[in-house]
Design an enzyme around this catalytic site. Structure first.
Site, PDB file in Angstrom:
ATOM      1  N   ASP A  14       0.779  -1.117  -0.041  1.00  0.00           N
ATOM      2  CA  ASP A  14      -0.024  -0.129   0.174  1.00  0.00           C
ATOM      3  C   ASP A  14       0.853   1.200   0.010  1.00  0.00           C
ATOM      4  OD1 ASP A  14      -2.117  -1.726   0.633  1.00  0.00           O
ATOM      5  OD2 ASP A  14      -1.754  -1.882   2.595  1.00  0.00           O
ATOM      6  N   LYS A  17       2.296   2.012  -4.791  1.00  0.00           N
ATOM      7  CA  LYS A  17       2.936   1.510  -6.225  1.00  0.00           C
ATOM      8  C   LYS A  17       2.219   1.602  -7.649  1.00  0.00           C
ATOM      9  CE  LYS A  17       3.352  -2.663  -4.382  1.00  0.00           C
ATOM     10  NZ  LYS A  17       2.533  -2.516  -3.121  1.00  0.00           N
ATOM     11  N   ASN A  39      -4.866 -10.444  -3.980  1.00  0.00           N
ATOM     12  CA  ASN A  39      -4.583  -9.964  -2.660  1.00  0.00           C
ATOM     13  C   ASN A  39      -4.358  -8.620  -2.958  1.00  0.00           C
ATOM     14  OD1 ASN A  39      -2.379 -11.093  -3.853  1.00  0.00           O
ATOM     15  ND2 ASN A  39      -1.436 -11.783  -1.787  1.00  0.00           N
ATOM     16  N   GLN A 222       2.296  -6.150  -3.077  1.00  0.00           N
ATOM     17  CA  GLN A 222       2.380  -5.864  -1.674  1.00  0.00           C
ATOM     18  C   GLN A 222       4.059  -5.264  -1.462  1.00  0.00           C
ATOM     19  OE1 GLN A 222       1.826  -9.727  -2.887  1.00  0.00           O
ATOM     20  NE2 GLN A 222      -0.285  -8.758  -2.723  1.00  0.00           N
TER      21      GLN A 222
HETATM   22  P1  IMP Z   1      -2.508 -12.892   2.117  1.00  0.00           P
HETATM   23  O1  IMP Z   1      -1.496 -12.299   0.879  1.00  0.00           O
HETATM   24  O2  IMP Z   1      -3.999 -12.831   1.517  1.00  0.00           O
HETATM   25  O3  IMP Z   1      -2.290 -14.400   2.408  1.00  0.00           O
HETATM   26  O4  IMP Z   1      -2.181 -12.099   3.259  1.00  0.00           O
HETATM   27  C1  IMP Z   1      -1.021 -12.085   3.952  1.00  0.00           C
HETATM   28  C2  IMP Z   1      -0.737 -10.844   4.609  1.00  0.00           C
HETATM   29  O5  IMP Z   1      -0.408  -9.773   3.560  1.00  0.00           O
HETATM   30  C3  IMP Z   1      -1.740 -10.227   5.420  1.00  0.00           C
HETATM   31  O6  IMP Z   1      -1.276  -9.197   6.660  1.00  0.00           O
HETATM   32  C4  IMP Z   1      -2.565  -9.165   4.316  1.00  0.00           C
HETATM   33  O7  IMP Z   1      -3.086  -8.332   4.999  1.00  0.00           O
HETATM   34  C5  IMP Z   1      -1.142  -8.959   3.697  1.00  0.00           C
HETATM   35  N1  IMP Z   1      -1.369  -8.373   2.426  1.00  0.00           N
HETATM   36  C6  IMP Z   1      -1.593  -9.040   1.217  1.00  0.00           C
HETATM   37  N2  IMP Z   1      -1.734  -8.323   0.116  1.00  0.00           N
HETATM   38  C7  IMP Z   1      -1.516  -7.037   0.387  1.00  0.00           C
HETATM   39  C8  IMP Z   1      -1.595  -5.603  -0.341  1.00  0.00           C
HETATM   40  O8  IMP Z   1      -1.794  -5.723  -1.466  1.00  0.00           O
HETATM   41  N3  IMP Z   1      -1.366  -4.808   0.504  1.00  0.00           N
HETATM   42  C9  IMP Z   1      -1.120  -4.748   1.835  1.00  0.00           C
HETATM   43  N4  IMP Z   1      -1.164  -6.002   2.514  1.00  0.00           N
HETATM   44  C10 IMP Z   1      -1.347  -7.084   1.999  1.00  0.00           C
END
Ligand code: IMP
Length: 426
Positions: A14, A17, A39, A222
């Site tokens: 966040d 990017k 995600n 991410q």
């Molecule tokens: P996952 O990728 O859904 O497995 O989530 C794993 C961790 O990464 C969690 O803490 C999510 O909030 C964080 N996360 C995943 N994608 C993003 C993103 O694009 N921005 C911020 N946090 C992310």
């Protein structure tokens, strides 16, 4: 002249990017994503409209080709929805290419994501519940289904059957809904047909592009602190947002990477669980959250807010080999009397300048702060570094010194015009 630029998030995602990729994509021929799935959430302002994308690279608006690489995990339903959404808004999606080696997210992955979080209880990761982790787990267990496998119905049926049986056993054991093989096969075969015109060997396409001198922007999702190897494990995502993953996630050699730009927020935020040494609460946090619109793009969750942490960004500089940084959301800090910058941590009575490897140690880290005077002027209209108030200039320079990488870009608002380039890229 530079031919390739990687854009990576240097904190917990966040960092903005999407905006920087969109900006740089105007000069790139190809934009390629190398990891993650839906995600991610990018907000891009284009022609006065706000677009929210999850899967499709932010470069979709201007690049001649956008690539979803083999290192990604792809939910076909989301991909088709996103394409339809763009088409409705008059944005073409004909130039999208999807790697035949990318892994596919199925509904059972999403169900298992929720189940794993439930089983972890108060140790839950706080995932986006998009099935990302379980899909990557299948990939590494050599049990996954790839986009290419879906293209041939017979092969697809065979692998899907095995997968569904195994997942259903697991889900049933925990009293969760199970999945019907025929139903999923029909549904996903229909998706496969719709996606097939876009599916290709994207590594081959990139090689052809390099041969003809095209400019390529590699887009990370991410942030490095969510990297499965270099982030705050286990509170991380299941892929490598670090720049090194460009090579494996797209099938290009490390020798192809020229510039690596780390996108840095002028403060810090985090969604989901996990240690966050510079986290703050109270009026400054609320102010930053409201002005910076710090709510998750995917889940709408309020983001946790913290001061700028140079230990984190130095760590990211090192593990991603940053050649420059882009400081975003500088305007959000206008109006704060005193700004704090974390320059080191105190861990068990000792001062350290690196991110410890275990979450237990990271949780015990106390930030060592340096204070700097803030500025009260609005800066959303500035178009050069020289126009910034001196306090803001000093703040940028100090970040540069602490992190050890030069500022390539800074940004003072969501619009493309509010992006100031300090170094020519491409
Ligand atoms: P996952 O990728 O859904 O497995 O989530 C794993 C961790 O990464 C969690 O803490 C999510 O909030 C964080 N996360 C995943 N994608 C993003 C993103 O694009 N921005 C911020 N946090 C992310």
């Amino acid at each position: 002249m530079t031919k390739t630029v990687v854009v990576v998030g240097t904190q917990w995602g966040d960092e903005g990017k999407g905006k920087i990729t969109d900006y740089l994509a105007q000069s790139a021929d190809i934009v390629a994503r190398y990891q993650g799935g839906n995600n991610a959430g990018h907000t891009i302002e284009f022609k006065g409209k706000q677009f929210k994308l999850r899967l499709i690279p932010s470069g979709v608006f201007s690049a001649e080709k956008v690539i979803l690489g083999n290192g990604m995990v792809i939910n076909p339903e989301s991909l088709l929805e996103e394409m339809a959404y763009l088409n409705e808004e008059g944005v073409s999606t004909d130039h999208i290419r999807v790697s035949n080696r990318a892994h596919v997210i199925f509904p059972y992955h999403i169900e298992i994501d929720g189940l794993q979080e439930e089983l972890k209880g108060d140790q839950k990761v706080g995932t986006t519940k998009r099935g990302i982790g379980p899909c990557y787990a299948d990939k590494y267990a050599r049990f996954g289904i790839r986009i290419g496998d879906m293209m041939d119905k017979e092969t697809f049926a065979e692998i899907l059957k095995e997968n569904i049986e195994a997942k259903n056993r697991l889900l049933a054991r925990h009293g969760k809904p199970t999945f019907n093989f025929e139903e999923l096969l029909e549904k996903y075969s229909a998706y496969a047909k719709q996606i097939s015109p876009y599916v290709t060997d994207t590594s081959y396409e990139l090689d052809e592009a390099f041969k003809s001198g095209k400019k390529v922007l590699f887009e990370g999702a991410q942030g490095v602190m969510l990297d499965i190897d270099h982030g705050t494990y286990p509170f991380v995502t299941s892929s490598n947002p670090s720049a090194g993953a460009v090579t494996t996630g797209l099938g290009v050699g490390p020798t192809k990477i020229e510039e690596v730009i780390g996108v840095v927020k002028a403060y810090s935020t985090r969604v989901g669980e996990g240690a966050f040494p510079t986290e703050i609460e109270g009026p400054n946090a609320d102010r930053i959250r409201e002005i910076g619109r710090e709510y998750g793009t995917v889940t709408g969750r309020p983001r946790r807010i913290g001061w700028f942490d140079s230990v984190v960004v130095s760590h990211t500089r090192r593990v991603s080999g940053l050649t420059g940084i882009s400081i975003n959301l500088l305007d959000v800090l206008s109006g704060i009397d005193t700004l704090k910058l974390c320059t080191a941590y105190e861990l068990d009575g000792k001062e350290i300048k690196f991110v410890p490897s275990t979450i237990r140690e990271f949780e015990r880290c106390k930030p060592v702060y340096e204070e700097m005077p803030g500025w009260h002027e609005g800066i959303t209209g500035v178009s050069s570094y020289e126009e910034l108030p001196v306090a803001a200039q000093n703040y940028l320079r100090r970040i540069e010194e602490l992190v050890g990488a030069p500022i390539a870009i800074f940004s003072v608002g969501p619009d493309r015009d509010q992006t100031i380039l300090m170094k020519q890229l491409f």
